[in-house]
Design an enzyme around this catalytic site. Structure first.
Site, PDB file in Angstrom:
ATOM      1  N   LYS A 153       0.763  -0.987  -0.058  1.00  0.00           N
ATOM      2  CA  LYS A 153      -0.032   0.054  -0.008  1.00  0.00           C
ATOM      3  C   LYS A 153       0.889   1.282   0.052  1.00  0.00           C
ATOM      4  CE  LYS A 153      -2.094   2.577   2.823  1.00  0.00           C
ATOM      5  NZ  LYS A 153      -1.595   3.888   2.072  1.00  0.00           N
TER       6      LYS A 153
ATOM      7  N   GLU B  59       9.448   1.723  10.506  1.00  0.00           N
ATOM      8  CA  GLU B  59      10.260   2.763  10.156  1.00  0.00           C
ATOM      9  C   GLU B  59       9.713   3.842  10.482  1.00  0.00           C
ATOM     10  OE1 GLU B  59      13.625   1.954   9.759  1.00  0.00           O
ATOM     11  OE2 GLU B  59      13.656  -0.083   8.851  1.00  0.00           O
TER      12      GLU B  59
ATOM     13  N   CYS C 159      13.704  10.677   6.467  1.00  0.00           N
ATOM     14  CA  CYS C 159      13.639  10.341   7.827  1.00  0.00           C
ATOM     15  C   CYS C 159      14.889  10.346   8.426  1.00  0.00           C
ATOM     16  CB  CYS C 159      13.054   9.159   8.065  1.00  0.00           C
ATOM     17  SG  CYS C 159      13.984   7.443   7.109  1.00  0.00           S
TER      18      CYS C 159
ATOM     19  N   GLU D 206      10.419  16.469  14.697  1.00  0.00           N
ATOM     20  CA  GLU D 206      10.951  16.234  13.168  1.00  0.00           C
ATOM     21  C   GLU D 206      10.028  17.406  12.531  1.00  0.00           C
ATOM     22  OE1 GLU D 206       9.117  13.020  11.198  1.00  0.00           O
ATOM     23  OE2 GLU D 206      10.942  12.495  10.253  1.00  0.00           O
TER      24      GLU D 206
HETATM   25  P1  NAD Z   1       1.935   8.709   7.558  1.00  0.00           P
HETATM   26  O1  NAD Z   1       2.287   8.074   8.689  1.00  0.00           O
HETATM   27  O2  NAD Z   1       0.854   9.449   7.532  1.00  0.00           O
HETATM   28  O3  NAD Z   1       1.596   7.540   6.390  1.00  0.00           O
HETATM   29  C1  NAD Z   1       2.482   6.374   6.067  1.00  0.00           C
HETATM   30  C2  NAD Z   1       1.626   5.439   5.244  1.00  0.00           C
HETATM   31  O4  NAD Z   1       0.586   4.871   6.531  1.00  0.00           O
HETATM   32  C3  NAD Z   1       0.665   5.882   4.117  1.00  0.00           C
HETATM   33  O5  NAD Z   1       0.535   4.777   3.359  1.00  0.00           O
HETATM   34  C4  NAD Z   1      -0.505   5.778   4.684  1.00  0.00           C
HETATM   35  O6  NAD Z   1      -1.708   5.992   4.013  1.00  0.00           O
HETATM   36  C5  NAD Z   1      -0.434   5.016   5.930  1.00  0.00           C
HETATM   37  N1  NAD Z   1      -1.390   5.120   7.001  1.00  0.00           N
HETATM   38  C6  NAD Z   1      -1.933   6.108   7.567  1.00  0.00           C
HETATM   39  N2  NAD Z   1      -2.633   6.053   8.468  1.00  0.00           N
HETATM   40  C7  NAD Z   1      -2.751   4.413   8.734  1.00  0.00           C
HETATM   41  C8  NAD Z   1      -3.260   3.532   9.368  1.00  0.00           C
HETATM   42  N3  NAD Z   1      -4.123   3.942  10.349  1.00  0.00           N
HETATM   43  N4  NAD Z   1      -3.119   2.373   9.420  1.00  0.00           N
HETATM   44  C9  NAD Z   1      -2.448   2.091   8.609  1.00  0.00           C
HETATM   45  N5  NAD Z   1      -1.817   2.316   7.405  1.00  0.00           N
HETATM   46  C10 NAD Z   1      -1.815   3.793   7.604  1.00  0.00           C
HETATM   47  O7  NAD Z   1       3.159   9.048   7.065  1.00  0.00           O
HETATM   48  P2  NAD Z   1       3.865   9.985   5.895  1.00  0.00           P
HETATM   49  O8  NAD Z   1       3.236  11.656   5.966  1.00  0.00           O
HETATM   50  O9  NAD Z   1       3.486   9.566   4.590  1.00  0.00           O
HETATM   51  O10 NAD Z   1       5.183  10.004   6.011  1.00  0.00           O
HETATM   52  C11 NAD Z   1       6.068  10.966   6.584  1.00  0.00           C
HETATM   53  C12 NAD Z   1       6.787  10.057   7.728  1.00  0.00           C
HETATM   54  O11 NAD Z   1       7.445   8.952   7.542  1.00  0.00           O
HETATM   55  C13 NAD Z   1       7.773  10.756   8.583  1.00  0.00           C
HETATM   56  O12 NAD Z   1       7.592  10.778   9.914  1.00  0.00           O
HETATM   57  C14 NAD Z   1       9.081  10.223   8.242  1.00  0.00           C
HETATM   58  O13 NAD Z   1      10.319  10.555   8.986  1.00  0.00           O
HETATM   59  C15 NAD Z   1       8.640   8.751   7.970  1.00  0.00           C
HETATM   60  N6  NAD Z   1       9.683   8.172   6.942  1.00  0.00           N
HETATM   61  C16 NAD Z   1      10.420   7.111   7.778  1.00  0.00           C
HETATM   62  C17 NAD Z   1      11.188   6.286   6.922  1.00  0.00           C
HETATM   63  C18 NAD Z   1      12.275   5.380   7.686  1.00  0.00           C
HETATM   64  O14 NAD Z   1      12.502   4.352   7.125  1.00  0.00           O
HETATM   65  N7  NAD Z   1      12.535   5.285   9.096  1.00  0.00           N
HETATM   66  C19 NAD Z   1      11.623   6.706   5.726  1.00  0.00           C
HETATM   67  C20 NAD Z   1      10.788   7.728   5.217  1.00  0.00           C
HETATM   68  C21 NAD Z   1       9.576   8.413   5.884  1.00  0.00           C
END
Ligand code: NAD
Length: 493
Positions: A182, A256, A290, A391
């Protein structure tokens, strides 16, 4: 750098077994191009029924995929990696259009995907158990078997769609799992194109499935009883939400999450390297990464000179349209992120978390309808302030100073995150001692690269747990079974 060839943005949709669906019961998401704000596509959103169907397709494909000879799984992954390399220019173009990252930066991503996938593919026929020592009882033969989970959900964020897939997909499939991916609703195109390439490579239907959508689709996926493991990349609050959702079932998940990585600059650092790395690395993907080194801690004696050079280097970074091959810094992902970042900068300034030494607003000379944010540097930042603790996920850097290595470690370890840490110093013994003391999943010294396929990547604390990459990353996608064969002696009269 060559100017990019123009390609078509593929129609995004869902892939359920062998069916490609361009509508979903969850409605439609209007996809905007970050560089001009215009709607460039409509993306179907999966509802619970399509999530159920995708999981059912993955479940049906699992016995066959598990029984597929590991060398065949390996070769299919190699073929996919080669196809991604062959379509590298197209995939880079799609990547730039879908999240606004400059083409100059994302051109290397298809190669990174291929490297990660080939690395994982190599494990397919080398995953082995071990014979457990039975020195106290030689009537028992005891051994372990690494087994796949079954259906694994890969939930991704938008900042590096192809990279994120590369870090998960090959390892999950090499181990014999089938997957439902997803991607974020903000970046659905790369995954769709990738499934087509997987089909071309010869993967059987149902091994890779794809659902689009946001929180609702993600929630339906993680909650699904036939999903046996979750590999999640995203924000802290979403990770916490997933942990709550799956608490009852106790199903395993890898998280992650975010970071606020410290970058320690000592007076004895190679200043040219330290300045270029500290200026450019945190602005990669417009700061939406991240593990980027967004908290700069500089030794007091050299702080003035360092900040002056840092700002000069950042000023030399070219901001512009992502499809212009000369652009180094593009817009952020969407209007909401732009407004959030501008608000966060204003609030930090008003609170006095630090002093704005560069930027702070929207840049001039770019499309005013694009979601641009100026690279912004705060100096004299209070390590305990909101700005230093949370962040930003945008082009915002915080600079603070330290007098001693102990103080630097205290500040560096003083957040709830623990993804990456960086050190610039020519004093090797000191860097190695500090590497042990820093609370982070990885420590990069003197500008060493991050996220290499053969090294474990992941966090601690609020940055999550579990690893991607290397042997550790591979082991996330298997569960170990123990088998012991006795001779019945224990039970004989
Ligand atoms: P997000 O958590 O809003 O979304 C991430 C994913 O989760 C999306 O596909 C979203 O649709 C899905 N999602 C949202 N709510 C959900 C739920 N209740 N259940 C299951 N899935 C759900 O994050 P974002 O805004 O897309 O990304 C930014 C964040 O990601 C930042 O905090 C960044 O640091 C982190 N990030 C971490 C890494 C890593 O490897 N550690 C890499 C890239 C980004």
């Amino acid at each position: 750098m060559n100017a990019p060839t123009s390609f078509e943005l593929p129609k995004a949709g869902l892939v359920v077994g062998e069916r490609y669906l361009t509508t979903g019961s969850g409605g439609v998401h209007q996809h905007h191009y970050a560089a001009d704000g215009r709607v460039q596509a409509e993306v179907p959103i999966a509802g619970a029924s399509e999530v159920d169907a995708a999981v059912a397709a993955a479940k049906a494909a699992f016995p066959g995929w598990r029984a597929t000879r590991p060398a065949v799984r390996r070769d299919l992954l190699f073929k996919l990696a080669e196809l991604v390399e062959q379509h590298g220019e197209e995939l880079a173009w799609i990547g730039a259009r879908e999240n606004g990252s400059p083409i100059s930066g994302v051109r290397m991503i298809p190669g990174k995907f291929a490297a990660w996938t080939k690395y994982s593919a190599g494990f397919a026929d080398k995953l082995e158990g071990r014979v457990v020592s039975t020195f106290q009882d030689d009537s028992v033969l005891d051994y372990t078997i690494p087994e796949p989970f079954g259906v694994v959900a890969l939930i991704l964020t938008w900042n590096g769609p192809l990279m994120g897939l590369g870090m998960k997909l090959g390892a999950a499939l090499a181990a014999g799992n089938t997957i439902v991916m997803k991607p974020s609703e903000l970046t659905p195109f790369t995954a769709w194109r990738l499934v087509q390439l997987a089909e071309q490579a010869g993967f059987p239907p149902g091994v890779l499935n794809l659902v689009t959508g946001g929180a609702e689709a993600g929630e339906a996926l993680v909650r699904h009883p036939d999903v046996q493991k979750i590999s999640f990349t995203g924000g802290v609050s979403t990770g916490q939400r997933i942990a709550t959702t799956i608490a009852q079932s106790l199903k395993p998940a890898l998280y992650e999450l975010g970071g606020k990585s410290a970058n320690l600059i000592f007076a004895d650092a190679d200043m040219e390297v330290a300045v270029r790395h500290s200026a450019r690395q945190p602005l990669f993907l417009a700061g939406q990464g991240c593990i980027l080194p967004t908290r700069i801690l500089v030794e007091e004696d050299v702080a003035d000179e360092f900040v002056e050079r840092l700002i000069a280097e950042i000023r030399s970074i070219r901001i512009g349209d992502p499809m212009d091959a000369a652009t180094e810094l593009g817009p952020v992902i969407d209007a909401r992120s732009q407004a959030r970042l501008l608000g966060l900068i204003e609030a930090a300034r008003a609170r006095g978390d630090g002093k704005v030494a560069l930027g702070g607003g929207k840049p001039a000379g770019v499309n005013p309808d694009g979601y641009y944010v100026e690279p912004t540097v705060f100096t004299g930042v209070d390590p305990q302030s909101d700005l230093a603790q949370n962040e930003c996920f945008g082009p915002v850097l915080s600079v603070m100073t330290f007098k001693t290595a102990d103080e630097a470690v205290e500040i560096a370890n003083g957040t709830e995150f623990g993804l990456g840490a960086y050190i610039h110093s020519t004093n090797l013994p000191r860097t190695l001692q500090l590497a042990h003391r820093l609370e982070a999943g990885s420590v990069q010294i003197n500008g060493a690269p991050t996220a290499r396929e053969n090294a474990p990547f992941g966090g601690r604390g609020l940055s999550g747990h579990g690893r991607e990459g290397g042997h550790d990353g591979m082991m996330e996608f298997v569960r170990v079974k123990n088998v012991a064969i006795g001779d019945g002696a224990l039970w004989r009269r």
